[in-house]
Design a protein around this motif. Structure first.
Motif, PDB file in Angstrom:
ATOM      1  N   ASN A   9     -37.521  39.352   7.358  1.00 42.99           N
ATOM      2  CA  ASN A   9     -37.753  39.158   8.785  1.00 42.99           C
ATOM      3  C   ASN A   9     -36.824  40.088   9.547  1.00 42.99           C
ATOM      4  O   ASN A   9     -35.607  40.038   9.358  1.00 42.99           O
ATOM      5  CB  ASN A   9     -37.415  37.729   9.193  1.00 42.99           C
ATOM      6  CG  ASN A   9     -38.275  36.723   8.460  1.00 42.99           C
ATOM      7  OD1 ASN A   9     -39.479  36.917   8.276  1.00 42.99           O
ATOM      8  ND2 ASN A   9     -37.647  35.637   8.026  1.00 42.99           N
ATOM      9  N   LYS A  10     -37.392  40.893  10.414  1.00 42.03           N
ATOM     10  CA  LYS A  10     -36.562  41.753  11.254  1.00 42.03           C
ATOM     11  C   LYS A  10     -36.164  40.953  12.482  1.00 42.03           C
ATOM     12  O   LYS A  10     -37.022  40.394  13.170  1.00 42.03           O
ATOM     13  CB  LYS A  10     -37.359  42.992  11.670  1.00 42.03           C
ATOM     14  CG  LYS A  10     -36.544  44.033  12.411  1.00 42.03           C
ATOM     15  CD  LYS A  10     -37.387  45.286  12.685  1.00 42.03           C
ATOM     16  CE  LYS A  10     -36.525  46.437  13.188  1.00 42.03           C
ATOM     17  NZ  LYS A  10     -37.289  47.715  13.185  1.00 42.03           N
ATOM     18  N   LEU A  11     -34.861  40.874  12.757  1.00 40.92           N
ATOM     19  CA  LEU A  11     -34.394  40.114  13.913  1.00 40.92           C
ATOM     20  C   LEU A  11     -34.305  41.034  15.131  1.00 40.92           C
ATOM     21  O   LEU A  11     -34.374  42.257  15.009  1.00 40.92           O
ATOM     22  CB  LEU A  11     -33.011  39.524  13.617  1.00 40.92           C
ATOM     23  CG  LEU A  11     -32.912  38.692  12.329  1.00 40.92           C
ATOM     24  CD1 LEU A  11     -31.501  38.176  12.136  1.00 40.92           C
ATOM     25  CD2 LEU A  11     -33.920  37.539  12.340  1.00 40.92           C
TER      26      LEU A  11
ATOM     27  N   TYR B 178     -40.571  35.345  -0.298  1.00 33.22           N
ATOM     28  CA  TYR B 178     -39.699  35.715  -1.410  1.00 33.22           C
ATOM     29  C   TYR B 178     -40.035  34.882  -2.648  1.00 33.22           C
ATOM     30  O   TYR B 178     -40.213  35.408  -3.744  1.00 33.22           O
ATOM     31  CB  TYR B 178     -38.257  35.487  -0.970  1.00 33.22           C
ATOM     32  CG  TYR B 178     -37.186  35.839  -1.983  1.00 33.22           C
ATOM     33  CD1 TYR B 178     -36.694  37.130  -2.072  1.00 33.22           C
ATOM     34  CD2 TYR B 178     -36.655  34.858  -2.817  1.00 33.22           C
ATOM     35  CE1 TYR B 178     -35.700  37.443  -2.982  1.00 33.22           C
ATOM     36  CE2 TYR B 178     -35.667  35.163  -3.721  1.00 33.22           C
ATOM     37  CZ  TYR B 178     -35.185  36.455  -3.804  1.00 33.22           C
ATOM     38  OH  TYR B 178     -34.209  36.761  -4.706  1.00 33.22           O
ATOM     39  N   GLU B 179     -40.167  33.583  -2.462  1.00 32.80           N
ATOM     40  CA  GLU B 179     -40.496  32.690  -3.584  1.00 32.80           C
ATOM     41  C   GLU B 179     -41.854  33.051  -4.175  1.00 32.80           C
ATOM     42  O   GLU B 179     -42.044  33.030  -5.393  1.00 32.80           O
ATOM     43  CB  GLU B 179     -40.538  31.222  -3.124  1.00 32.80           C
ATOM     44  CG  GLU B 179     -39.228  30.670  -2.584  1.00 32.80           C
ATOM     45  CD  GLU B 179     -38.127  30.628  -3.630  1.00 32.80           C
ATOM     46  OE1 GLU B 179     -38.445  30.588  -4.828  1.00 32.80           O
ATOM     47  OE2 GLU B 179     -36.937  30.640  -3.231  1.00 32.80           O
ATOM     48  N   GLU B 180     -42.753  33.395  -3.286  1.00 35.57           N
ATOM     49  CA  GLU B 180     -44.092  33.797  -3.702  1.00 35.57           C
ATOM     50  C   GLU B 180     -43.998  35.002  -4.640  1.00 35.57           C
ATOM     51  O   GLU B 180     -44.598  35.023  -5.710  1.00 35.57           O
ATOM     52  CB  GLU B 180     -44.858  34.193  -2.444  1.00 35.57           C
ATOM     53  CG  GLU B 180     -46.328  33.872  -2.439  1.00 35.57           C
ATOM     54  CD  GLU B 180     -46.924  34.301  -1.108  1.00 35.57           C
ATOM     55  OE1 GLU B 180     -46.566  33.693  -0.070  1.00 35.57           O
ATOM     56  OE2 GLU B 180     -47.718  35.266  -1.115  1.00 35.57           O
ATOM     57  N   LYS B 181     -43.222  35.980  -4.229  1.00 31.21           N
ATOM     58  CA  LYS B 181     -43.063  37.193  -5.039  1.00 31.21           C
ATOM     59  C   LYS B 181     -42.421  36.874  -6.379  1.00 31.21           C
ATOM     60  O   LYS B 181     -42.723  37.501  -7.389  1.00 31.21           O
ATOM     61  CB  LYS B 181     -42.174  38.221  -4.328  1.00 31.21           C
ATOM     62  CG  LYS B 181     -42.743  38.785  -3.060  1.00 31.21           C
ATOM     63  CD  LYS B 181     -43.787  39.838  -3.350  1.00 31.21           C
ATOM     64  CE  LYS B 181     -44.516  40.192  -2.055  1.00 31.21           C
ATOM     65  NZ  LYS B 181     -45.653  41.075  -2.284  1.00 31.21           N
ATOM     66  N   LEU B 182     -41.518  35.910  -6.388  1.00 26.77           N
ATOM     67  CA  LEU B 182     -40.838  35.546  -7.629  1.00 26.77           C
ATOM     68  C   LEU B 182     -41.831  35.026  -8.647  1.00 26.77           C
ATOM     69  O   LEU B 182     -41.659  35.203  -9.848  1.00 26.77           O
ATOM     70  CB  LEU B 182     -39.762  34.485  -7.375  1.00 26.77           C
ATOM     71  CG  LEU B 182     -38.436  34.978  -6.829  1.00 26.77           C
ATOM     72  CD1 LEU B 182     -37.476  33.817  -6.649  1.00 26.77           C
ATOM     73  CD2 LEU B 182     -37.818  36.019  -7.757  1.00 26.77           C
ATOM     74  N   LEU B 183     -42.857  34.362  -8.157  1.00 31.52           N
ATOM     75  CA  LEU B 183     -43.844  33.806  -9.074  1.00 31.52           C
ATOM     76  C   LEU B 183     -44.650  34.902  -9.745  1.00 31.52           C
ATOM     77  O   LEU B 183     -44.600  35.077 -10.947  1.00 31.52           O
ATOM     78  CB  LEU B 183     -44.767  32.830  -8.335  1.00 31.52           C
ATOM     79  CG  LEU B 183     -44.100  31.524  -7.927  1.00 31.52           C
ATOM     80  CD1 LEU B 183     -45.061  30.635  -7.181  1.00 31.52           C
ATOM     81  CD2 LEU B 183     -43.557  30.789  -9.166  1.00 31.52           C
TER      82      LEU B 183
ATOM     83  N   LYS C  77     -37.811  33.348   3.057  1.00 29.57           N
ATOM     84  CA  LYS C  77     -37.748  32.581   1.805  1.00 29.57           C
ATOM     85  C   LYS C  77     -39.095  32.310   1.189  1.00 29.57           C
ATOM     86  O   LYS C  77     -39.271  32.409  -0.026  1.00 29.57           O
ATOM     87  CB  LYS C  77     -37.047  31.227   2.037  1.00 29.57           C
ATOM     88  CG  LYS C  77     -35.552  31.353   2.094  1.00 29.57           C
ATOM     89  CD  LYS C  77     -34.878  30.043   1.633  1.00 29.57           C
ATOM     90  CE  LYS C  77     -33.396  30.089   2.036  1.00 29.57           C
ATOM     91  NZ  LYS C  77     -32.571  29.129   1.301  1.00 29.57           N
ATOM     92  N   GLU C  78     -40.061  31.955   2.035  1.00 30.52           N
ATOM     93  CA  GLU C  78     -41.371  31.608   1.472  1.00 30.52           C
ATOM     94  C   GLU C  78     -42.010  32.783   0.747  1.00 30.52           C
ATOM     95  O   GLU C  78     -42.405  32.671  -0.403  1.00 30.52           O
ATOM     96  CB  GLU C  78     -42.314  31.124   2.583  1.00 30.52           C
ATOM     97  CG  GLU C  78     -41.954  29.733   3.092  1.00 30.52           C
ATOM     98  CD  GLU C  78     -42.470  29.504   4.492  1.00 30.52           C
ATOM     99  OE1 GLU C  78     -43.607  29.925   4.779  1.00 30.52           O
ATOM    100  OE2 GLU C  78     -41.726  28.925   5.322  1.00 30.52           O
TER     101      GLU C  78
END
Lengths: 229, 229
Positions: free
Chosen positions: B193-195, B217-222, B214-215
């Motif tokens: 996310n760019k702030l 990111y977790e997706e990519k981890l799977l 995070k979401e």
DNA sequence: TTTATTAATGTAGATTTTACACTTACATAA
DNA sequence: TTATGTAAGTGTAAAATCTACATTAATAAA
């Protein structure tokens, strides 16, 4: 002192071997029927206990030999399993090892005498303890390994056809591969020698036989590379 | 009976933790000065013995906490080392674990009180036993992991700049990366996310801060993926 | 000689990767 | 206020790789 040797607990350390094999029927796994309690008669990985004066790698080799008669198999260590009750008899930590071998190069009779048996991966029976999980992880590792190192060396006869190599990869990855793309990728690695000889079993036309070029193969093993199949 | 539990040898099972950290100076490793014999006073990985009623993963967590005060660190198991004389006092098999943490998130004072210390990877002292080899293998695994999973999450402050992320990857891979290509690859993963906020420390212009999504990111981890840097 | 079967082979379009340099925003100093 | 210095931010064209796909070739058996 927390860290004193004398007060530390000692445990049983086991090794379990996940032996993958390949023949004309596809990818298989070698299992044995346990001839001792607990779970006598059930199917299991080939396993045994580490000896005090033995390195894990050697324990794996010894145990595999003891239960199957197999010799000179190169195995790689995978993972240590340590759930408290994974073995109901006594606290045992088990280190898994895996290997890839060519079924046809090994004495099937001998293996049978030891009550060991090859099962097609998809038809393997349920296994004791946490062995199902060990197998699952080993398959994952095998697939991963396939993407970073050339394999086949250990699994195919010395002379083999492109189709055999293709089928080996398809079996390991359990997906279909495009024949032409596969062949050109493999060729681009330059690890095969094309022979003048043809295999006439498979077709009327006959298909060229190949051998691995050991030198180039070893070279590739050093520099990690990615094979996108 | 070869395989009977009662006749099998029991051994000491240890865990050694390879803790990598990253701060503005680069990639570091956490070591402790041993306060017991043998090799008292020498530098070593953080290690200890497995307890009878303990799973390896938990032993790693407990041991890390005991010797550094560090808490809630997610470690991954790496490899079991079993050379006969790797520990001169008594036959000990050691299972290595590794983790990546953000140095600035953890209490440096606390760590010091425990005689633990961060060393830049390149300046780490010689270690006892086979710990140098363990570190070497862990670095290799870390690099590999970098190529198949996004990292950074664990190593950077909550808000970070692209440059920090770039430098983290450069430190782990120990090679220079092209800034523009790196940024576009990372952006294509869509895990950041760019702030609106800028970090004004690093330059007059200031650079945008990012957080991990995070979401995604977790997706990519799977789904395993490959990040070619 | 016809037929059936598997082997062998090439390419165009899409996608991904790589190499590369200038402009922008701002703080500080003149 | 203006000039200057510093790191941030941004786009593209060429090269390499990946993907999808269909026809011809060689031979044994009928």
């Amino acid at each position: 002192m927390l860290n004193s040797y004398s007060s530390a607990d000692k445990v049983l350390l086991a090794v379990d071997c996940i032996i993958f094999g390949f023949d004309h029927q596809g990818l298989k796994i070698l299992l044995i029927q346990r001839d001792f309690e607990p779970e006598k008669g059930k199917w299991s990985l080939i396993g045994g206990f580490l000896k005090r004066d033995e390195v894990l790698d050697n324990a794996a080799i010894r145990i595999l030999n003891t239960y199957t008669g197999l010799n000179d198999i190169y195995m790689e260590q995978l993972y240590a399993y340590s759930e408290i009750d994974r073995d109901p008899v006594e606290r045992t930590i088990s280190v898994s090892y895996y290997a890839l071998i060519n079924i046809e190069n090994h004495n099937t009779e001998l293996i049978k005498n030891y009550h060991a048996e090859w099962f097609p991966i998809a038809e393997a029976p349920n296994l004791i303890f946490d062995h199902n999980e060990m197998v699952k992880n080993a398959i994952r590792r095998l697939r991963y390994r396939t993407s970073i190192k050339p394999i086949g060396f250990e699994l195919l006869p010395e002379k083999f056809t492109m189709r055999q190599l293709l089928e080996l990869y398809e079996a390991i990855l359990s997906k279909e591969l495009d024949k032409r793309n596969f062949i050109s990728k493999i060729n681009s690695l330059e690890i095969l020698n094309k022979l003048d000889e043809k295999d006439m079993q498979s077709s009327r036309k006959g298909s060229y036989l190949y051998t691995f070029n050991k030198e180039k193969y070893e070279e590739k093993l050093l520099n990690d590379f990615v094979l996108n199949l």
